[in-house]
Enzyme design. Structure first.
Site, short mmCIF file in Angstrom:
data_model
loop_
_atom_site.label_atom_id
_atom_site.label_comp_id
_atom_site.label_asym_id
_atom_site.label_seq_id
_atom_site.Cartn_x
_atom_site.Cartn_y
_atom_site.Cartn_z
N GLY A 204 0.82 -1.21 0.00
CA GLY A 204 0.00 0.00 0.00
C GLY A 204 0.85 1.26 0.00
O GLY A 204 1.93 1.29 0.59
N ARG B 81 1.24 -5.83 -4.83
CA ARG B 81 1.29 -6.71 -3.65
C ARG B 81 1.73 -8.14 -3.98
O ARG B 81 1.52 -9.04 -3.17
CB ARG B 81 -0.09 -6.78 -3.00
N ASP C 68 5.39 -5.20 6.37
CA ASP C 68 5.89 -6.47 6.91
C ASP C 68 5.93 -7.55 5.84
O ASP C 68 6.91 -8.29 5.73
CB ASP C 68 5.07 -6.90 8.14
N ASP C 69 4.87 -7.65 5.03
CA ASP C 69 4.85 -8.69 4.00
C ASP C 69 5.95 -8.46 2.96
O ASP C 69 6.62 -9.40 2.53
CB ASP C 69 3.49 -8.74 3.31
N LYS D 89 8.14 0.59 5.50
CA LYS D 89 7.03 1.44 5.06
C LYS D 89 5.70 0.88 5.52
O LYS D 89 5.53 -0.34 5.52
CB LYS D 89 7.04 1.46 3.52
N THR D 90 4.80 1.62 5.98
CA THR D 90 3.37 1.33 6.08
C THR D 90 2.70 2.40 6.94
O THR D 90 3.20 2.73 8.03
CB THR D 90 3.02 -0.07 6.65
N ILE D 91 1.61 2.92 6.41
CA ILE D 91 0.86 3.90 7.21
C ILE D 91 0.34 3.25 8.48
O ILE D 91 0.06 3.93 9.45
CB ILE D 91 -0.33 4.51 6.42
N ASP D 92 0.19 1.91 8.48
CA ASP D 92 -0.42 1.21 9.62
C ASP D 92 0.40 1.34 10.90
O ASP D 92 -0.12 1.11 11.99
CB ASP D 92 -0.58 -0.28 9.30
N LYS E 209 -26.41 17.21 15.69
CA LYS E 209 -27.49 16.27 15.36
C LYS E 209 -27.02 14.91 14.87
O LYS E 209 -27.84 14.03 14.62
CB LYS E 209 -28.43 16.90 14.33
N MET F 211 -8.19 3.39 8.51
CA MET F 211 -7.32 2.34 7.99
C MET F 211 -6.37 1.81 9.05
O MET F 211 -6.11 2.46 10.06
CB MET F 211 -6.53 2.84 6.81
N GLU G 137 -9.96 -0.22 11.37
CA GLU G 137 -10.32 -1.06 10.23
C GLU G 137 -10.24 -2.56 10.55
O GLU G 137 -11.06 -3.36 10.09
CB GLU G 137 -9.34 -0.72 9.09
N TYR H 12 -7.73 5.72 2.07
CA TYR H 12 -7.02 6.05 0.83
C TYR H 12 -6.71 7.55 0.74
O TYR H 12 -5.75 7.93 0.09
CB TYR H 12 -7.84 5.58 -0.38
N GLY I 210 -5.37 9.40 2.83
CA GLY I 210 -4.15 9.83 3.51
C GLY I 210 -2.88 9.17 2.99
O GLY I 210 -1.78 9.60 3.34
N ARG I 211 -3.03 8.13 2.17
CA ARG I 211 -1.85 7.33 1.86
C ARG I 211 -0.89 8.00 0.87
O ARG I 211 0.26 7.59 0.75
CB ARG I 211 -2.26 5.97 1.30
P1 FBP Z 1 0.69 -2.01 3.64
O1 FBP Z 1 0.64 -2.97 4.78
O2 FBP Z 1 1.11 -2.61 2.37
O3 FBP Z 1 1.48 -0.79 3.97
O4 FBP Z 1 -0.78 -1.48 3.37
C1 FBP Z 1 -1.58 -1.08 4.41
C2 FBP Z 1 -2.96 -0.69 3.97
O5 FBP Z 1 -3.04 0.69 3.67
C3 FBP Z 1 -3.97 -1.07 5.06
O6 FBP Z 1 -4.11 -0.04 5.99
C4 FBP Z 1 -5.19 -1.38 4.27
O7 FBP Z 1 -6.00 -2.33 4.91
C5 FBP Z 1 -4.65 -1.96 3.01
O8 FBP Z 1 -3.37 -1.40 2.82
C6 FBP Z 1 -5.51 -1.68 1.82
O9 FBP Z 1 -4.99 -2.36 0.73
P2 FBP Z 1 -5.28 -2.01 -0.78
O10 FBP Z 1 -4.47 -0.81 -1.11
O11 FBP Z 1 -4.78 -3.21 -1.50
O12 FBP Z 1 -6.73 -1.76 -0.91
#
Ligand code: FBP
Length: 552
Positions: free
Chosen positions: A81, A145, A175-176, A202-205, A242, A250, A311, A424, A426-427
Site C-alpha cells: 500500500g 502486492r 511487513d509482508d 514502510k506502512t501507514i499502519d 445532530k 485504515m 479497520e 485512501y 491519507g496514503r
Molecule cells: P501495507 O501494509 O502494504 O502498507 O498497506 C496497508 C494498507 O493501507 C492497510 O491499511 C489497508 O488495509 C490496506 O493497505 C488496503 O490495501 P489495498 O491498497 O490493496 O486496498
C-alpha cells in the site's frame, strides 16, 4: 510540462535532513553489534534462513575517508500500500548511491514485485527524481502486492537483475514486503547469486516497528491527514449537534492509526482492537459500550458525537477471529471449487460447511458482512478489511441496541448517524517534514548498507524524536523481526506485526482520558499539515512516538 500546484513547486526545494553519519555521503564506518536471533520460533527461522540468520545489528559513523567505490547498478521496488514519503526514500537512495560513485545507475521496477518478476523497469534519472522530491504517492514507478515465494519467481528476479547488471535491490514495503526481501536475500545468498537485498520500513499502519525501528514511514503524515479531517467532522458535529459520526480508520491489523488519531483529536469513542482481544469482548459487548456512551451523552442533551473504529477490529473480536481462521482454511482448501463463485455464493457455501460455533457466528452477521468476509484474500493471505463495512455494521447494531434501551427506559434521545471511511485519502499525501526527512534518510542509509556490501538488512534511522544531529543510522537483519504464522492454510515465516501494547504509554494515556472525552465534548481540531512556518507546527512528531519515547 504538466501543471504542478504551487505547494508542490515550493516543496520541491525542501532539503530533507540527514543523520550526521550520512552527511559526508553514503560511505560510512560500520560498527557491528552482537549476533541477533528472531522475534519468535528461533529454531524454525534459523533453519529457513541459514545464510542470513544471526547477522549483527549495525550502526554507522562518518567514515574517516571516503575511499573508492566502483559504480554499481541498483534496483528499487515500491511494494504494498502507498505511504507518504516513498518518493523521498527513492531520492535518498539515488543521492546516496551517486555520493558513492556518480556513475552508479538506479532502476525502478514497475508496479511492485511484479515488475521484478516480469522484468519491467525504467532507469531513474535526475529529471525523474527531481520531479518527485518531497511528493506523496508511489506513482513514480507504481506499486503492487505480488508475493515473492516460488523458485520460479526468484529465478525470474535474478534474470531481471542480470539483464540490467543490477547487484543490489532495495524493497520498500511493509511487513509482508520486507518478508519478501528477506526470503529473496536468503535465496540469492544460498545460491551464490551476487545480488544483495535491503528493505525499508514502510506502512501507514505503523505496525512495522520494534525496539530498533521506531516507526514505519508514512504513519506520521497519514495520521495527520486523518486527524485533520476527523477534527473537521468533530467541529461539524459540534456545530449541528445532530449526528453521531462513525469513522472507520485504515490499519489492516493493529489500531495504531485509530489510537494516534484519538490522541490528536479527543473523540468521544475510539475502539482499540487490541483491547477488544485482550478483554475477549464480543461484538455485543462492543455495541453495548458504544450505546452506553450515546445514552450518557443523550442524558446531557448531547445527541451527537464521534466514534473512531479501527479497520481491523473485526479480526480481533475473538469469536470472529476463530471464524475467520476457519473461513481461511475452508476457502483455501476449496480454492478450485469456489474460484468462479461470487462472494454471496461463497458465503452460502461457508454457512453450510463451517463448524457449528463459527457457523452460528457467521449466520448472526448481516448478509453484507458475510459476503465481505468471503471476498478474495490479498496475495499474502490477509482478509481485505478495507472492504468490510464495520462502521456501518456498528452504527446499525448500536441503533438496534438503543431501541431496546429506550423500551427499557435506559435511553432517551435521538440517534442519527453518518458513516465515513478514511484510508485512501491519507496514503498519498505530500509527506510531512517528519516523513520527508525520515524517508530521505532511510533511502540514503539504504545506499550506505549497499555500499557496505550487506544483504538481508533493513535500513534503520532512529532517535527521531530528537534533532537530526542526534539521529542514529545503521541496519538490522530482517530475520531478527521474524516468526512463523499461519497463512493460506500453511505455516510461513513472516515479520511479526507490532500491535498496540496495552501497557505502553500511548494506550495508557488514552485510557486515562477516554471517560472524560466520552461524556464531555473535548474535541481538538489539529488542522491541516503545515509544511512552512513555525517549527512547533511544522516539525511535530506523533503522540505515539512522543509518548513511547517519554518526549510528552
Ligand atoms: P501495507 O501494509 O502494504 O502498507 O498497506 C496497508 C494498507 O493501507 C492497510 O491499511 C489497508 O488495509 C490496506 O493497505 C488496503 O490495501 P489495498 O491498497 O490493496 O486496498
Amino acid at each position: 510540462m504538466s501543471r504542478i500546484s504551487p505547494l508542490q513547486k515550493a516543496r520541491a526545494a525542501y532539503q530533507p535532513k540527514l543523520p550526521v553519519a550520512l552527511r559526508n555521503g553514503a560511505a560510512v564506518k560500520v560498527n557491528e553489534g552482537a549476533p541477533t536471533t528472531s522475534a519468535g520460533d528461533v529454531e524454525a527461522i534459523a533453519k529457513l534462513f541459514p545464510n542470513t540468520f544471526g547477522s549483527p545489528a549495525l550502526t554507522f559513523e562518518t567514515a574517516a575517508e571516503k575511499g573508492s567505490f566502483a559504480p554499481i547498478n541498483v534496483g528499487v521496488i515500491l511494494s504494498g500500500g502507498q505511504a507518504p514519503g516513498g518518493h523521498n526514500v527513492v531520492s535518498g537512495i539515488y543521492d546516496g548511491l551517486k555520493s558513492l560513485n556518480a556513475d552508479c545507475r538506479i532502476y525502478g521496477f514497475l508496479k511492485g514485485p511484479d515488475g521484478l518478476v516480469k522484468s519491467e523497469a525504467m532507469e531513474l534519472t535526475d529529471e525523474i527524481i527531481d520531479a518527485h522530491r518531497n511528493t506523496g504517492g508511489f506513482d513514480m514507478i507504481g506499486s503492487g502486492r505480488t508475493k515473492l515465494e516460488t523458485e520460479e519467481q526468484f529465478l525470474a528476479a535474478k534474470k531481471s537483475c542480470e539483464e540490467r547488471g543490477i547487484t543490489a535491490l532495495v524493497i520498500i514495503g511493509g511487513d509482508d514486503s520486507n518478508t519478501n526481501a528477506c526470503v529473496l536475500a536468503e535465496f540469492f545468498k544460498a545460491n551464490n547469486i551476487g545480488i544483495n537485498v535491503i528493505g525499508c520500513p514502510k506502512t501507514i499502519d505503523g505496525d512495522l516497528k520494534n525496539e530498533w525501528i521506531e516507526t514505519s514511514f508514512g504513519f506520521d503524515t497519514a495520521c495527520r491527514v486523518y486527524s485533520e479531517v476527523i477534527g473537521n467532522v468533530e467541529r461539524d458535529a459540534n456545530s449541528a449537534k445532530k449526528y453521531w459520526h462513525f469513522i472507520k480508520l485504515m490499519g489492516r491489523s493493529a489500531s495504531h492509526i485509530a489510537l494516534e488519531c484519538a490522541l490528536q483529536t479527543q473523540p468521544n469513542i475510539a475502539i482499540i482492537s487490541e483491547e477488544v482481544a485482550a478483554k475477549k469482548m464480543t461484538l455485543g459487548e462492543i455495541v453495548d459500550q458504544i450505546a452506553n456512551v450515546v445514552a450518557a451523552r443523550a442524558a446531557k442533551k448531547l445527541n451527537f458525537g464521534v466514534a473512531l473504529i479501527p479497520e481491523g477490529l473485526i479480526e480481533f473480536v475473538p469469536e470472529i477471529k476463530v471464524l475467520i481462521a476457519e473461513l481461511n482454511e475452508l476457502l483455501a482448501a476449496n480454492d478450485a471449487k469456489l474460484a468462479d463463485l461470487d462472494a454471496a455464493a461463497k458465503a452460502e457455501f461457508a454457512a453450510a460447511n463451517l463448524q457449528t460455533n463459527s457457523a452460528a457466528v457467521f449466520k448472526s452477521l448481516p448478509a453484507g458482512i458475510q459476503n465481505q468476509l468471503c471476498n478474495d484474500r490479498d496475495p499474502h493471505g490477509n482478509v481485505q478489511v478495507s472492504l468490510i463495512e464495520t462502521e456501518k455494521m456498528l452504527a446499525e447494531m448500536v441503533k438496534g441496541r438503543l431501541k431496546e434501551m429506550k423500551a427499557e427506559g435506559k435511553y432517551d434521545g435521538k440517534f442519527s448517524t453518518q458513516v465515513h471511511f478514511f484510508g485512501y485519502e491519507g496514503r498519498c499525501a505530500a509527506p510531512s517534514n517528519y516523513d520527508a526527512d525520515y524517508c530521505y534518510s532511510l533511502g540514503y542509509n539504504a545506499a550506505a548498507l549497499i555500499g557496505a556490501g550487506r544483504t538481508g538488512y533493513m535500513s534503520l534511522v532512529r532517535n527521531t524524536t530528537l534533532p537530526a544531529d542526534q539521529w542514529i543510522a545503521g541496519g538490522i537483519p530482517i530475520t531478527m523481526m521474524m516468526n512463523m504464522e499461519r497463512r493460506h492454510g500453511a505455516d510461513k515465516p513472516v515479520i511479526r506485526k507490532a500491535l498496540v501494547e496495552l501497557d505502553g504509554a500511548p494506550f495508557k494515556y488514552f485510557a486515562s482520558k477516554r471517560d472524560e472525552w466520552a461524556i464531555e465534548t473535548s474535541f481538538v481540531y489539529p488542522g491541516p499539515i503545515q509544511y512552512f512556518g513555525p517549527s512547533e507546527v511544522c516539525d511535530q512528531i506523533t503522540w505515539t512516538l512522543a509518548l513511547e519515547k517519554g518526549a510528552k
